[in-house]
Design a protein around this motif. Structure first.
Motif, PDB file in Angstrom:
ATOM      1  N   SER A 143       0.830  -1.181   0.000  1.00 23.76           N
ATOM      2  CA  SER A 143       0.000   0.000   0.000  1.00 23.76           C
ATOM      3  C   SER A 143       0.864   1.230   0.000  1.00 23.76           C
ATOM      4  CB  SER A 143      -0.904  -0.001   1.237  1.00 23.76           C
ATOM      5  OG  SER A 143      -0.115  -0.016   2.395  1.00 23.76           O
ATOM      6  N   VAL A 144       0.217   2.370  -0.148  1.00 18.74           N
ATOM      7  CA  VAL A 144       0.960   3.624  -0.159  1.00 18.74           C
ATOM      8  C   VAL A 144       1.750   3.830   1.125  1.00 18.74           C
ATOM      9  CG1 VAL A 144       0.733   6.118  -0.285  1.00 18.74           C
ATOM     10  CG2 VAL A 144      -0.627   4.667  -1.785  1.00 18.74           C
ATOM     11  N   PRO A 145       1.207   3.518   2.326  1.00 15.39           N
ATOM     12  CA  PRO A 145       2.029   3.616   3.522  1.00 15.39           C
ATOM     13  C   PRO A 145       3.297   2.797   3.418  1.00 15.39           C
ATOM     14  CG  PRO A 145      -0.251   3.432   4.142  1.00 15.39           C
ATOM     15  CD  PRO A 145      -0.198   3.248   2.642  1.00 15.39           C
ATOM     16  N   GLY A 146       3.245   1.643   2.760  1.00 20.94           N
ATOM     17  CA  GLY A 146       4.437   0.826   2.602  1.00 20.94           C
ATOM     18  C   GLY A 146       5.488   1.529   1.772  1.00 20.94           C
ATOM     19  N   LYS A 147       5.080   2.307   0.784  1.00 25.60           N
ATOM     20  CA  LYS A 147       6.040   3.023  -0.044  1.00 25.60           C
ATOM     21  C   LYS A 147       6.768   4.077   0.781  1.00 25.60           C
ATOM     22  CE  LYS A 147       2.876   2.541  -3.925  1.00 25.60           C
ATOM     23  NZ  LYS A 147       1.968   3.267  -4.804  1.00 25.60           N
ATOM     24  N   VAL A 182      -8.098   4.413   5.928  1.00 26.00           N
ATOM     25  CA  VAL A 182      -7.363   4.872   4.750  1.00 26.00           C
ATOM     26  C   VAL A 182      -8.022   4.306   3.499  1.00 26.00           C
ATOM     27  CG1 VAL A 182      -5.151   4.771   3.538  1.00 26.00           C
ATOM     28  CG2 VAL A 182      -5.200   5.122   6.013  1.00 26.00           C
ATOM     29  N   ILE A 183      -8.178   5.120   2.488  1.00 32.66           N
ATOM     30  CA  ILE A 183      -8.822   4.682   1.245  1.00 32.66           C
ATOM     31  C   ILE A 183      -7.945   3.644   0.560  1.00 32.66           C
ATOM     32  CG2 ILE A 183      -9.703   5.450  -0.982  1.00 32.66           C
ATOM     33  CD1 ILE A 183     -10.123   8.188   0.216  1.00 32.66           C
ATOM     34  N   ASP A 184      -8.539   2.504   0.210  1.00 34.63           N
ATOM     35  CA  ASP A 184      -7.788   1.429  -0.422  1.00 34.63           C
ATOM     36  C   ASP A 184      -7.750   1.615  -1.934  1.00 34.63           C
ATOM     37  OD1 ASP A 184     -10.350   0.831  -1.155  1.00 34.63           O
ATOM     38  OD2 ASP A 184     -10.495  -1.039  -0.031  1.00 34.63           O
ATOM     39  N   VAL A 185      -7.202   0.611  -2.629  1.00 29.55           N
ATOM     40  CA  VAL A 185      -7.020   0.716  -4.083  1.00 29.55           C
ATOM     41  C   VAL A 185      -8.358   0.881  -4.792  1.00 29.55           C
ATOM     42  CG1 VAL A 185      -6.188  -0.482  -6.141  1.00 29.55           C
ATOM     43  CG2 VAL A 185      -4.862  -0.577  -4.031  1.00 29.55           C
ATOM     44  N   SER A 186      -9.357   0.096  -4.389  1.00 32.06           N
ATOM     45  CA  SER A 186     -10.660   0.194  -5.052  1.00 32.06           C
ATOM     46  C   SER A 186     -11.325   1.537  -4.797  1.00 32.06           C
ATOM     47  CB  SER A 186     -11.578  -0.936  -4.572  1.00 32.06           C
ATOM     48  OG  SER A 186     -11.811  -0.851  -3.168  1.00 32.06           O
ATOM     49  N   GLY A 187     -10.959   2.206  -3.714  1.00 35.28           N
ATOM     50  CA  GLY A 187     -11.497   3.536  -3.450  1.00 35.28           C
ATOM     51  C   GLY A 187     -10.776   4.613  -4.237  1.00 35.28           C
ATOM     52  N   ARG A 188      -9.460   4.440  -4.403  1.00 33.57           N
ATOM     53  CA  ARG A 188      -8.693   5.434  -5.161  1.00 33.57           C
ATOM     54  C   ARG A 188      -8.906   5.284  -6.660  1.00 33.57           C
ATOM     55  NH1 ARG A 188      -4.655   3.492  -1.700  1.00 33.57           N
ATOM     56  NH2 ARG A 188      -3.403   2.697  -3.435  1.00 33.57           N
ATOM     57  N   TYR A 189      -9.084   4.063  -7.113  1.00 35.59           N
ATOM     58  CA  TYR A 189      -9.288   3.798  -8.538  1.00 35.59           C
ATOM     59  C   TYR A 189     -10.509   2.887  -8.687  1.00 35.59           C
ATOM     60  CZ  TYR A 189      -4.513   5.436  -8.281  1.00 35.59           C
ATOM     61  OH  TYR A 189      -3.391   6.180  -7.995  1.00 35.59           O
ATOM     62  N   PRO A 190     -11.702   3.452  -8.565  1.00 38.95           N
ATOM     63  CA  PRO A 190     -12.926   2.641  -8.535  1.00 38.95           C
ATOM     64  C   PRO A 190     -13.197   1.965  -9.867  1.00 38.95           C
ATOM     65  CG  PRO A 190     -13.460   4.979  -8.651  1.00 38.95           C
ATOM     66  CD  PRO A 190     -11.976   4.898  -8.446  1.00 38.95           C
ATOM     67  N   PHE A 191     -13.970   0.872  -9.800  1.00 41.04           N
ATOM     68  CA  PHE A 191     -14.377   0.163 -11.002  1.00 41.04           C
ATOM     69  C   PHE A 191     -15.320   1.045 -11.826  1.00 41.04           C
ATOM     70  CE2 PHE A 191     -13.588  -3.372  -7.936  1.00 41.04           C
ATOM     71  CZ  PHE A 191     -12.523  -3.942  -8.610  1.00 41.04           C
ATOM     72  N   PRO A 192     -15.313   0.883 -13.147  1.00 40.81           N
ATOM     73  CA  PRO A 192     -16.184   1.714 -13.988  1.00 40.81           C
ATOM     74  C   PRO A 192     -17.657   1.462 -13.690  1.00 40.81           C
ATOM     75  CG  PRO A 192     -14.520   0.570 -15.310  1.00 40.81           C
ATOM     76  CD  PRO A 192     -14.469  -0.023 -13.951  1.00 40.81           C
ATOM     77  N   LEU A 193     -18.451   2.519 -13.708  1.00 38.42           N
ATOM     78  CA  LEU A 193     -19.892   2.396 -13.534  1.00 38.42           C
ATOM     79  C   LEU A 193     -20.529   2.043 -14.876  1.00 38.42           C
ATOM     80  CD1 LEU A 193     -20.693   5.437 -11.206  1.00 38.42           C
ATOM     81  CD2 LEU A 193     -20.169   3.069 -10.583  1.00 38.42           C
ATOM     82  N   LEU A 194     -21.414   1.050 -14.875  1.00 38.36           N
ATOM     83  CA  LEU A 194     -22.077   0.615 -16.091  1.00 38.36           C
ATOM     84  C   LEU A 194     -23.407   1.323 -16.318  1.00 38.36           C
ATOM     85  CD1 LEU A 194     -21.414  -3.223 -15.838  1.00 38.36           C
ATOM     86  CD2 LEU A 194     -20.123  -1.510 -17.115  1.00 38.36           C
ATOM     87  N   ASP A 195     -23.901   2.006 -15.297  1.00 37.85           N
ATOM     88  CA  ASP A 195     -25.182   2.705 -15.408  1.00 37.85           C
ATOM     89  C   ASP A 195     -25.177   3.850 -14.417  1.00 37.85           C
ATOM     90  OD1 ASP A 195     -27.684   3.391 -16.183  1.00 37.85           O
ATOM     91  OD2 ASP A 195     -28.720   1.690 -15.274  1.00 37.85           O
ATOM     92  N   ASN A 196     -26.107   4.749 -14.553  1.00 39.29           N
ATOM     93  CA  ASN A 196     -26.220   5.860 -13.614  1.00 39.29           C
ATOM     94  C   ASN A 196     -26.659   5.350 -12.248  1.00 39.29           C
ATOM     95  OD1 ASN A 196     -25.576   7.767 -15.621  1.00 39.29           O
ATOM     96  ND2 ASN A 196     -27.719   7.852 -16.294  1.00 39.29           N
ATOM     97  N   PRO A 197     -26.092   5.876 -11.158  1.00 38.42           N
ATOM     98  CA  PRO A 197     -26.502   5.451  -9.821  1.00 38.42           C
ATOM     99  C   PRO A 197     -27.989   5.698  -9.589  1.00 38.42           C
ATOM    100  CG  PRO A 197     -24.477   6.750  -9.738  1.00 38.42           C
ATOM    101  CD  PRO A 197     -25.007   6.869 -11.132  1.00 38.42           C
ATOM    102  N   LYS A 198     -28.630   4.700  -8.939  1.00 44.32           N
ATOM    103  CA  LYS A 198     -30.063   4.801  -8.641  1.00 44.32           C
ATOM    104  C   LYS A 198     -30.293   4.464  -7.170  1.00 44.32           C
ATOM    105  CE  LYS A 198     -31.275   3.316 -13.334  1.00 44.32           C
ATOM    106  NZ  LYS A 198     -31.954   2.263 -14.145  1.00 44.32           N
TER     107      LYS A 198
END
Length: 513
Positions: free
Chosen positions: A16-20, A312-328
């Motif tokens: 993780s970033v703290p490790g760097k 601490v925000i993890d990888v999925s939070g810093r680089y989220p998966f693409p959204l396939l539809d508008n949030p509902k």
């Protein structure tokens, strides 16, 4: 810098970033005696001052990281570095004037009222006093860091620290005991160590109690750590004085910000390259398209027997998966595409694309081969007839248990009575420049179904709202266009069709049971 860069090129253990930031500590390994030694009388003021300012900037970055990191060794390391750095700055200041406090707080003509070891310009005096005031601010952190080190000792083992030069440890069996050196660059051993390396063979069954690999085992809760406000205030004040000093140097932009460097390297490790969207700009102009970097699933997992700050925000939070539809209503269907397998040993390991879903979500995909992504359209005319009909006409079950049975069929490839000449799986072998067709079904189940807990009286009164299920059924395709040496892929993706939202008819029964 090169230490950080090469650490990021290692296979995807994904520190993780703290490790760097821990690697930066190794650059601060000079002896205290070396830092405090008297320098030649004809030293260049700007050369020495710029070195101390940069060291101060680096130290502040390490302290800020240590404040939110559960590792005791990192906290202990910055505590020692703070002592060394402040003494080094004091030695430099005292060589210029025997009374830096009076010199920098008098508010009178400094050059005439206070003797200096050498004639300094106005800019040099501003640098001198900025270093002094910044150093005084950092000295306030010593008791705070000392207190936090004792708190870190509640999470991990803090061993007695050998001398910097090493010391022999008495050993009743060995005639010549080895010399033990301090190893603060290594992570401290957490008290919650010895986590079992048990991988669940299949997703948990919702609405039913299932056996676990280890009876009654509960994984350790990761600590939640926030930086003390007084420490952040002190660091902000120190950085303000250092910023005032930097603008007075004759060479502009000669200082580096470790936090900016870490952010750049983090994007280099996990994100797409900046030029890739430009390369595929024509494709990305199409509606419902995107570009994404698919990482090995280890990037999203905490290594066993390690501590992480869960705030601490993890990888999925810093680089989220693409959204396939508008949030509902808080429901956001996404393309949670990951790589399963060993990413460090090349093509022979058989890396596979798979979608990481939760609850009763599931998907299935097929490799269409080298079919251009632009050739695919909602009716799938470019796809073989049997595959086309299956992907377009597939109807998901409408009962909770049947949905989970269906998911296992795609995960295992067993009991597939669909009159096809091939097995349809939830994953597929990763191949560059192949196009993959995916049918993705996602559901937002109520929390009480996922957790299996009973309804509270207040929840039973609002049962109608709880039963409002949100879901999605999406047909999409993606194509990997680049493979990196770390095993990750850059993909282009495109949504082809959105089917009617699937429903679960026995949801009320599942909630009331």
């Amino acid at each position: 810098m090169r230490y950080i860069f090469f650490s990021l090129l290692l296979p995807f253990s994904f520190a993780s970033v703290p490790g760097k930031m821990q690697i930066l500590d190794r650059q601060f390994t000079s002896s205290p005696n070396q830092n405090l030694a008297a320098e030649p009388a004809n030293e260049s003021f700007y050369t020495t001052a710029s070195h101390l300012v940069q060291q101060q900037i680096n130290l502040i970055a390490r302290i800020e990281q240590a404040l939110i990191t559960p590792d005791a060794n990192q906290m202990r390391s910055v505590l020692g570095q703070l002592t060394v750095q402040t003494k080094s700055v004091d030695a430099f200041l005292n060589r210029q004037s025997k009374s830096p406090k009076t010199l920098c707080t008098s508010g009178v003509d400094l050059t005439e009222n206070f003797p200096l070891a050498e004639q300094l310009t106005g800019s040099q005096i501003k640098i001198y006093c900025s270093l002094y005031t910044s150093n005084q601010e950092l000295l306030k952190l010593s008791p705070i860091l000392d207190r936090l080190l004792s708190r870190r000792g509640e999470l991990a083992l803090v061993r007695s620290l050998p001398l910097v030069t090493g010391e022999r440890q008495s050993d009743p069996a060995l005639a010549i005991a080895p010399i033990q050196h301090p190893q603060l660059d290594k992570l401290a051993t957490p008290f919650s160590a010895q986590e079992p390396n048990v991988v669940s063979p299949s997703p948990p069954i919702i609405g039913r109690t299932a056996k676990t690999a280890i009876a009654d085992y509960v994984s350790p809760i990761q600590p939640a750590i926030t930086a003390p406000p007084e420490a952040l205030t002190t660091l902000a004040s120190a950085k303000k004085f250092l910023s005032a000093a930097q603008v007075e140097f004759p060479l502009k932009n000669q200082f580096t910000n470790p936090q900016e460097t870490t952010a750049i390297l983090d994007r280099f490790t996990y994100d797409i390259d900046p030029q890739e969207p430009q390369t595929y700009a024509n494709f990305l102009k199409l509606p419902h398209t995107g570009i994404f970097r698919v990482l090995p699933n280890l990037a999203y997992q905490r290594p066993l027997n390690t501590l992480q700050n869960r705030l601490v925000i993890d990888v999925s939070g810093r680089y989220p998966f693409p959204l396939l539809d508008n949030p509902k209503g808080g429901f956001t269907p996404s393309l949670a595409l990951q790589l399963v397998g060993d990413a460090s040993c090349g093509k022979s390991c058989g890396l596979r694309f798979g979608l990481g879903y939760q609850g009763v979500d599931y998907s299935f995909m097929v490799d269409l081969g080298d079919v251009p992504l632009n050739n695919l359209e909602p009716k799938l005319q470019a796809v073989a007839r049997s595959t086309r009909e299956f992907f377009l006409n597939y109807q998901p079950p409408k009962q909770l248990n049947e949905l989970q049975v269906e998911r296992r069929r795609f995960l295992t490839g067993k009991d597939q009575n669909w009159n096809l000449n091939q097995v349809i799986l939830a994953d597929a072998k990763a191949e560059l420049n192949h196009t993959y067709l995916v049918r993705s079904l996602q559901f937002q189940l109520p929390d009480m179904i996922l957790s299996g807990r009973a309804l509270s009286p207040q929840e039973r009164q609002s049962l109608g709202q709880i039963q409002q299920l949100r879901s999605s059924d999406i047909l999409l395709a993606f194509r990997p266009v680049r493979r990196r040496s770390d095993g990750s892929y850059t993909i282009l993706w495109r949504v082809l069709t959105q089917f009617p939202e699937p429903q679960i008819k026995d949801l009320e029964t599942s909630i009331n049971s």
